[in-house]
Design an enzyme around this catalytic site. Structure first.
Site, mmCIF file in Angstrom:
data_model
loop_
_atom_site.group_PDB
_atom_site.id
_atom_site.type_symbol
_atom_site.label_atom_id
_atom_site.label_comp_id
_atom_site.label_asym_id
_atom_site.label_seq_id
_atom_site.Cartn_x
_atom_site.Cartn_y
_atom_site.Cartn_z
ATOM 1 N N GLU A 180 -0.139 -1.129 5.617
ATOM 2 C CA GLU A 180 0.870 -0.768 6.605
ATOM 3 C C GLU A 180 0.755 0.705 6.986
ATOM 4 O O GLU A 180 0.946 1.077 8.148
ATOM 5 C CB GLU A 180 2.271 -1.042 6.035
ATOM 6 C CG GLU A 180 3.425 -0.825 7.020
ATOM 7 C CD GLU A 180 3.977 0.589 7.030
ATOM 8 O OE1 GLU A 180 4.773 0.918 7.930
ATOM 9 O OE2 GLU A 180 3.608 1.383 6.120
ATOM 10 N N ASP B 166 0.820 -1.207 0.000
ATOM 11 C CA ASP B 166 0.000 0.000 0.000
ATOM 12 C C ASP B 166 0.855 1.259 0.000
ATOM 13 O O ASP B 166 2.042 1.233 0.351
ATOM 14 C CB ASP B 166 -0.941 0.010 1.197
ATOM 15 C CG ASP B 166 -0.199 0.038 2.535
ATOM 16 O OD1 ASP B 166 0.663 -0.835 2.728
ATOM 17 O OD2 ASP B 166 -0.479 0.919 3.365
#
Length: 391
Positions: A138, A76
Site C-alpha cells: 500500500e 507493508d
C-alpha cells in the site's frame, strides 16, 4: 477487555517483528497470519502476484453470503532507518501507555485488533459475514489493493461495506485525492561547457519543464473547486527530486525529474497530464533534436491510482455511524487502498483508531487506549452482525 487487549498486543508484537517493507517479499508475515487463522479454523486465501513474491490475504468469518463487512488493512510498512529510533524499530516496545515499533499505527495495529477479535467473531455465530482483506505494498501505490479488486469482483458473494482501518482518530474519511507519480528522463548531448551550442543541456530543458509544471500548479491553485472539503481545494503538482550532470564544465546529457500530481476526485487529472505531455512533444523535444537528432524525453509513469469518493448519504456511512458515536465525515489529501476497493461496487470508507501523525517517523507508536477503542469498535460490529442487522 483485558484478555482481548493482551491478545492484540501479543499479535502486534509478532507483526512488528516482520520487517515487511514495501516491495520486499512478504511470505513470512503472510504465513504467520494464514497459520493464525487456520489455527482458529478459518481458511484464508492467498492472492499472490504474478512473480510469486507478494500476496494479499482474504478470509471470511461467518457464512459466505452477500452482505457483511470487510475489515481491510495493509501488511507493508515504510523503511525504518535505526538512526533516530530509541530502540529497535522491529521490536515492539511498551512505554508510558504507548506501543512503539515500525507499523505500530500504520497499520499493523489495526491488523492486530482485527485478528485478536477472530475468536469472538467465531463465538458470535455471525449471521452476516465479516471478511478480512489484508494487502501488500500500500505504501508504494496500493499495488496489492489494485490486484485485490478483481479478486473481490470474482467472489461468489458480494460484501456490502468495506472499512479501511487507517489511523484516522475514528474520524470517518469518505474521500481522498488520487495519486499520479512520474519519472521524466531528459537525454541530450554532452560537450564542453565553453561551447554550449555543441551540446544539448538537459538541465536547462528540465528546468523549463519544471517551470511549466509550476505554472500549471499555480493555475490550478488559482481556480479552486468551490465548496470542496479538501485542503487545499484543488489538484496539486509537486517536484520532489532532480538528478543530473557530472561537473560544472560539462554540458549535462542526462537529467531526471521525479514529480507528482494529486488530483481531486472531481477533477480530470488525465487532462492535465495530456497538457504536460503536449508541451514536451511539441516544444521541448523538437528544440532538443534541432541540435542532436537522438535527443529525447522519456515519460515514465511510476504509478497512477484513483481518488476515492463516498456519498455522504451512503448507507455505509450510516451503518458505521450506527456502531459508534463518530464525528462528521471528512476527506484527506493522501491516498489509501479504499480507492481500489470502491471500484468493485462495495461501499468503502476509511476509519480506524490511532493518530496518523505518528506514522512514518522514528519511534512510531500507537497508544494502548487506541487499541482498546479498536477492539470495542470491532466488538460492536460483531454484535450487530450476529443479529443479522448488517447493512
Amino acid at each position: 477487555m483485558s484478555e482481548r487487549l493482551d491478545r492484540a498486543k501479543s499479535i502486534l508484537r509478532d507483526l512488528v517483528a516482520f520487517p515487511s517493507v514495501s516491495g520486499l517479499p512478504n511470505a513470512p508475515i503472510v504465513d504467520y497470519i494464514v497459520t493464525y487463522l487456520a489455527d482458529h479454523g478459518i481458511n484464508a486465501a492467498r492472492d499472490t502476484n504474478p512473480d510469486g513474491t507478494l500476496s494479499n490475504i482474504f478470509a471470511t468469518i461467518g457464512p459466505e453470503t452477500d452482505g457483511g463487512t470487510i475489515l481491510c488493512g495493509h501488511m507493508d510498512v515504510v523503511p525504518a532507518d535505526p538512526e533516530g529510533w530509541t530502540h529497535d524499530p522491529f521490536t515492539l516496545t511498551e512505554r508510558d501507555g504507548k506501543l512503539y515499533g515500525r507499523g505500530a499505527v500504520d497499520m499493523k495495529g489495526f491488523l492486530a485488533m482485527s485478528l485478536a477479535m477472530v475468536p469472538d467473531m467465531i463465538a458470535a455465530q455471525l449471521e452476516t459475514p465479516i471478511h478480512l482483506a489484508l494487502t501488500f505494498d500500500e505504501e508504494t501505490a496500493s499495488f496489492g489493493a489494485a490486484q485485490l479488486s478483481p479478486y473481490l469482483v470474482a467472489l461468489p458473494f458480494k460484501p456490502a461495506v468495506c472499512i479501511v482501518g487507517e489511523p484516522t482518530g475514528m474520524v470517518p474519511y469518505i474521500g481522498h485525492k488520487g495519486g499520479m507519480e512520474f519519472l521524466t528522463c531528459f537525454r541530450g548531448l554532452a560537450g564542453h561547457a565553453s561551447i554550449p551550442s555543441n551540446g544539448v543541456n538537459t538541465i536547462f530543458y528540465a528546468a523549463r519543464f519544471i517551470d511549466f509544471l509550476r505554472e500549471l500548479a499555480d493555475e490550478l491553485a488559482a481556480n479552486p473547486f468551490e465548496g470542496s472539503l479538501y485542503d487545499p481545494p484543488y489538484t496539486t503538482i509537486s517536484v520532489g527530486k532532480i538528478t543530473g550532470g557530472e561537473a560544472r564544465n560539462i554540458i549535462p546529457d542526462t537529467c531526471d525529474v521525479v514529480w507528482e500530481m494529486r488530483p481531486l476526485p472531481e477533477d480530470d487529472g488525465m487532462a492535465h497530464l495530456a497538457r504536460i505531455k503536449t508541451f514536451i512533444r511539441d516544444e521541448l523535444v523538437p528544440e532538443m533534436r534541432a541540435t542532436h537528432a537522438e535527443a529525447d524525453i522519456f515519460f515514465g509513469e511510476e504509478s497512477i491510482f484513483p481518488g476515492m469518493k463516498l456519498d455522504p448519504q451512503d448507507r455505509a456511512l450510516t451503518f458505521v455511524q450506527g456502531l459508534w458515536n463518530l464525528p462528521p465525515a471528512d476527506v484527506v489529501s493522501f491516498g489509501t487502498d479504499a480507492c481500489y476497493i470502491q471500484q468493485t461496487g462495495i461501499a468503502t470508507l476509511v476509519l480506524g483508531p490511532g493518530d496518523i501523525s505518528t506514522a512514518h517517523l522514528p519511534d512510531e507508536f500507537i497508544e494502548i487506549s487506541a487499541i482498546e477503542t479498536g477492539l470495542a469498535f470491532i466488538d460492536r460490529l460483531i454484535a450487530h452482525q450476529s443479529r443479522a442487522a448488517a447493512a
